[in-house]
Motif scaffolding. Sequence first.
Motif, PDB file in Angstrom:
ATOM      1  N   PRO A 167       0.747  -1.235   0.216  1.00 15.21           N
ATOM      2  CA  PRO A 167      -0.105  -0.028  -0.242  1.00 15.21           C
ATOM      3  C   PRO A 167       0.911   1.391  -0.026  1.00 15.21           C
ATOM      4  O   PRO A 167       1.846   0.950   0.412  1.00 15.21           O
ATOM      5  N   GLN A 168       0.325   2.639  -0.651  1.00 12.52           N
ATOM      6  CA  GLN A 168       1.037   3.817  -0.632  1.00 12.52           C
ATOM      7  C   GLN A 168       0.890   4.856  -0.124  1.00 12.52           C
ATOM      8  O   GLN A 168      -0.711   4.520   0.825  1.00 12.52           O
ATOM      9  N   PRO A 169       1.458   5.187   0.876  1.00 19.90           N
ATOM     10  CA  PRO A 169       0.294   6.301   1.584  1.00 19.90           C
ATOM     11  C   PRO A 169      -0.145   7.726   0.603  1.00 19.90           C
ATOM     12  O   PRO A 169      -0.782   8.740   1.564  1.00 19.90           O
ATOM     13  N   PHE A 170      -0.331   7.297  -0.174  1.00 19.81           N
ATOM     14  CA  PHE A 170      -1.077   8.145  -1.322  1.00 19.81           C
ATOM     15  C   PHE A 170      -2.131   7.754  -2.342  1.00 19.81           C
ATOM     16  O   PHE A 170      -1.706   7.056  -2.439  1.00 19.81           O
ATOM     17  N   ASP A 171      -3.173   8.714  -2.740  1.00 22.11           N
ATOM     18  CA  ASP A 171      -3.271   8.437  -4.459  1.00 22.11           C
ATOM     19  C   ASP A 171      -1.995   7.831  -5.038  1.00 22.11           C
ATOM     20  O   ASP A 171      -2.180   8.971  -5.735  1.00 22.11           O
ATOM     21  N   VAL A 172      -2.037   6.764  -5.504  1.00 26.69           N
ATOM     22  CA  VAL A 172      -0.804   6.748  -6.640  1.00 26.69           C
ATOM     23  C   VAL A 172      -0.947   7.808  -7.350  1.00 26.69           C
ATOM     24  O   VAL A 172      -0.342   8.668  -8.091  1.00 26.69           O
ATOM     25  N   PRO A 173      -2.169   7.476  -8.604  1.00 29.87           N
ATOM     26  CA  PRO A 173      -2.415   8.761  -9.786  1.00 29.87           C
ATOM     27  C   PRO A 173      -2.065   9.673  -9.957  1.00 29.87           C
ATOM     28  O   PRO A 173      -2.173  10.805 -10.601  1.00 29.87           O
ATOM     29  N   ARG A 174      -3.187  10.214  -8.445  1.00 29.03           N
ATOM     30  CA  ARG A 174      -3.375  11.789  -8.181  1.00 29.03           C
ATOM     31  C   ARG A 174      -2.390  12.521  -7.577  1.00 29.03           C
ATOM     32  O   ARG A 174      -1.440  13.176  -8.444  1.00 29.03           O
ATOM     33  N   ARG A 175      -0.973  11.654  -6.975  1.00 28.30           N
ATOM     34  CA  ARG A 175       0.401  11.797  -6.673  1.00 28.30           C
ATOM     35  C   ARG A 175       1.394  12.093  -8.044  1.00 28.30           C
ATOM     36  O   ARG A 175       2.015  12.794  -8.366  1.00 28.30           O
ATOM     37  N   LEU A 176       1.295  10.782  -8.868  1.00 29.57           N
ATOM     38  CA  LEU A 176       2.024  11.549 -10.316  1.00 29.57           C
ATOM     39  C   LEU A 176       1.248  12.548 -11.248  1.00 29.57           C
ATOM     40  O   LEU A 176       2.115  12.958 -11.386  1.00 29.57           O
ATOM     41  N   ALA A 177      -0.084  12.976 -11.391  1.00 32.51           N
ATOM     42  CA  ALA A 177      -0.323  13.634 -11.581  1.00 32.51           C
ATOM     43  C   ALA A 177       0.075  15.183 -11.068  1.00 32.51           C
ATOM     44  O   ALA A 177       0.083  15.968 -11.700  1.00 32.51           O
ATOM     45  N   HIS A 178      -0.081  14.734  -9.992  1.00 33.98           N
ATOM     46  CA  HIS A 178       0.698  16.358  -9.335  1.00 33.98           C
ATOM     47  C   HIS A 178       2.323  16.294  -9.715  1.00 33.98           C
ATOM     48  O   HIS A 178       2.571  17.487  -9.683  1.00 33.98           O
ATOM     49  N   LEU A 179       3.334  15.286  -9.483  1.00 30.40           N
ATOM     50  CA  LEU A 179       4.514  15.443  -9.630  1.00 30.40           C
ATOM     51  C   LEU A 179       4.830  16.024 -11.164  1.00 30.40           C
ATOM     52  O   LEU A 179       5.025  16.393 -11.516  1.00 30.40           O
ATOM     53  N   ALA A 180       3.690  15.131 -12.310  1.00 31.98           N
ATOM     54  CA  ALA A 180       3.521  15.500 -13.844  1.00 31.98           C
ATOM     55  C   ALA A 180       3.400  17.283 -13.544  1.00 31.98           C
ATOM     56  O   ALA A 180       3.885  18.135 -14.762  1.00 31.98           O
ATOM     57  N   ALA A 181       2.515  17.647 -13.427  1.00 31.57           N
ATOM     58  CA  ALA A 181       1.877  18.705 -12.966  1.00 31.57           C
ATOM     59  C   ALA A 181       2.951  19.984 -13.387  1.00 31.57           C
ATOM     60  O   ALA A 181       2.684  21.222 -13.405  1.00 31.57           O
ATOM     61  N   GLN A 182       3.752  19.843 -12.040  1.00 30.10           N
ATOM     62  CA  GLN A 182       5.104  20.234 -11.604  1.00 30.10           C
ATOM     63  C   GLN A 182       6.203  20.169 -12.263  1.00 30.10           C
ATOM     64  O   GLN A 182       6.994  20.399 -12.206  1.00 30.10           O
ATOM     65  N   GLY A 183       6.355  18.888 -13.190  1.00 26.44           N
ATOM     66  CA  GLY A 183       8.006  18.958 -14.248  1.00 26.44           C
ATOM     67  C   GLY A 183       7.937  18.011 -13.333  1.00 26.44           C
ATOM     68  O   GLY A 183       9.204  17.951 -13.664  1.00 26.44           O
ATOM     69  N   ARG A 184       7.599  17.065 -11.961  1.00 27.25           N
ATOM     70  CA  ARG A 184       8.650  16.241 -11.312  1.00 27.25           C
ATOM     71  C   ARG A 184       8.432  14.930 -11.377  1.00 27.25           C
ATOM     72  O   ARG A 184       8.548  13.988 -10.026  1.00 27.25           O
ATOM     73  N   LEU A 185       7.616  14.527 -12.485  1.00 26.02           N
ATOM     74  CA  LEU A 185       7.474  12.763 -12.547  1.00 26.02           C
ATOM     75  C   LEU A 185       8.665  11.942 -12.147  1.00 26.02           C
ATOM     76  O   LEU A 185       8.290  11.443 -11.387  1.00 26.02           O
ATOM     77  N   SER A 186       9.675  12.522 -12.297  1.00 28.46           N
ATOM     78  CA  SER A 186      10.758  11.760 -12.099  1.00 28.46           C
ATOM     79  C   SER A 186      11.484  11.651 -10.400  1.00 28.46           C
ATOM     80  O   SER A 186      12.292  10.481  -9.727  1.00 28.46           O
ATOM     81  N   GLU A 187      10.859  12.454  -9.517  1.00 28.27           N
ATOM     82  CA  GLU A 187      10.838  12.405  -8.333  1.00 28.27           C
ATOM     83  C   GLU A 187       9.431  11.118  -7.854  1.00 28.27           C
ATOM     84  O   GLU A 187       9.392  10.862  -6.428  1.00 28.27           O
TER      85      GLU A 187
END
Length: 626
Positions: free
Chosen positions: A534-554
């Motif tokens: 289990p992850q401590p966050f909603d995975v698609p939303r977390r990835l979308a947030h990172l992508a929106a900030q240009g930080r998907l590599s993190e």
Amino acid sequence: MHGPARPDPLSAIRYRRDVDGLRSVAILPVLLFHAHVPGFSGGYVGVDIFFVISGFLITGIIAREIDAGRFSILRFYERRFRRIVPALSTMILAVLAASAWLYFPGDLEGVPRSALAASAFASNLWFFTDTGYFAGGADVKPLLHTWSLAVEEQYYIGFPILLMLLARFAPRGRVAVVGGIALISLTLAILMQRDTSGFTFYLLPTRAWELFAGALLALGAIPAVRVRWLREAIAWGGLAAVAFAVFCYDRTTIFPGITALPPVLGAAAMLYAAPGTSVGRLLSMRLLVGIGLISYSLYLWHWPLIVFTEYVTDLPLSGGTRTSVTAASFVAAILSWRFVERPFRDPARFSAKAIFSFTAAATLLIAAASLALMAQGGWPSRFRPEALRLLAARHDVSPARGQCHDNSLRGERPCILGARARPDTMLWGDSHGVELSYALSEKLRREGRALVERTTSSCPPVIGYDATDPRCAAANRAALDAIRADRGIRHVYLAAFWANGRFDDPAFVAKLDRTIVAIRSEGRSVTLIGAVPPQPFDVPRRLAHLAAQGRLSEALGVERSDVIARTIHLRGAVSRWRARGVHLIDATAILCPRERCDLLEAGRPLYFDSHHLSMTGARRVIAADR
């Protein structure tokens, strides 16, 4: 929500400082529970305390005015609107604006609908019907807390009329009738306390008795106690009952129902006996009274602030963030009380006509803003295409989920997936098994084989598992009976949310062990699909947030060592099961080939929420099994 918070010149009720102090006893546990402060696992009972206080204060006002022959329905609702609408409308409009700025499509779409319901005091009905995997959890519902306001206002639609009719036709039966209705409501709540639909939690019929508990006190149903030591004992007993619920209940407590009696009766006991006692003096302390005065605004603002903060950070409140949000909640509450609540409650500043006009205008403004947001259909143009693509993983689920999951609870036959052939395999599990079942059926289809899917929400495939919902045990018995009855089923796969923190218990592992023995005693092979991290966050939303900030590599998942620590007892039994011929698909090893677990494969999210595998993730797990 909580009745007048300071002397009301429009009523004859005597102001009691201890009642404002009791409001602080209600709001603080709610705030600390929602902020995930350790030790306040049952803080949600503060809402029930508010119900008792409201029933006590408002009934006292209504009864006095009816008895004096000066009660007016119009005047009553003027007071309610003064108290409730200005601060509520301000909060709803702020929530709509913040949601339009912060929320991704899909998350945004439910907010204006809930705003319409909240402005009409029907949000409890909305949230009762807004259920299911894809309806969104509490973490994307910034107006969820308004359900309690709706319960109160629905109660006050009919209650004044009831008291007026009793005063006219059965003045001596007032206490008996109110008590009888309260008893019916309590009985219904107890009978339905294991209901999982949300009816018992959200709707008035099973909550009304809590308001009636305060109402009966206001109507003098219990004679006054003059003996000092007895009053002290009652007051302290009430405080102890509330403390017991706040500190000993948790999210697994079956609530409401009979478990609501301690906080409700505890609050009633303090309302009844606190004046003139040490508890009364405690509740009358300046700090507690001050918090009580802003309790309505604090209730209104704390939840949206928590929800938006957790949404933006993709993490539950903790540490400095928790402290900051809690402080911000108090600041917002003080400002709301000073510049919204107090002015509108002053008849000298806002006449009755002005209050009704404001209520109509605020309702229309909320409706217009809500409809405008709804017309945008989630407003996807606000975000980068890459973020929206990642967010779409929320719908990367089994095509057969709606058709095949929870069939047992619906009384339907289980689904057969795969090739057009007699099934020789069964996947038995909880909701974690749905996507795994479909991915496995794809593999079997290529081999000309088929499987039976038997998956039931929150029901691990463990005979003897004591679930909150008794239908879970029935579904598991039906699955085992089906294995015994169908000799064509040669292979049984077991899948569940093994890493949820509750199943890694020696007693649970022993029941799982007995279940495996029972299946193998029927001559069937057993494959255990291990823990999905289990992850401590909603995975698609977390990835979308990172992508929106240009930080998907993190993008990083939970540490593999954390998952292993959460399943230590289950993993300890694996060698024993393997020795008996049980096959293990180690999902943790497959999804966590390195120190941190993976979240993506070929740019596609492995989860559709925080712990359910997407079809991409399920195919990865099944494909790794040779």
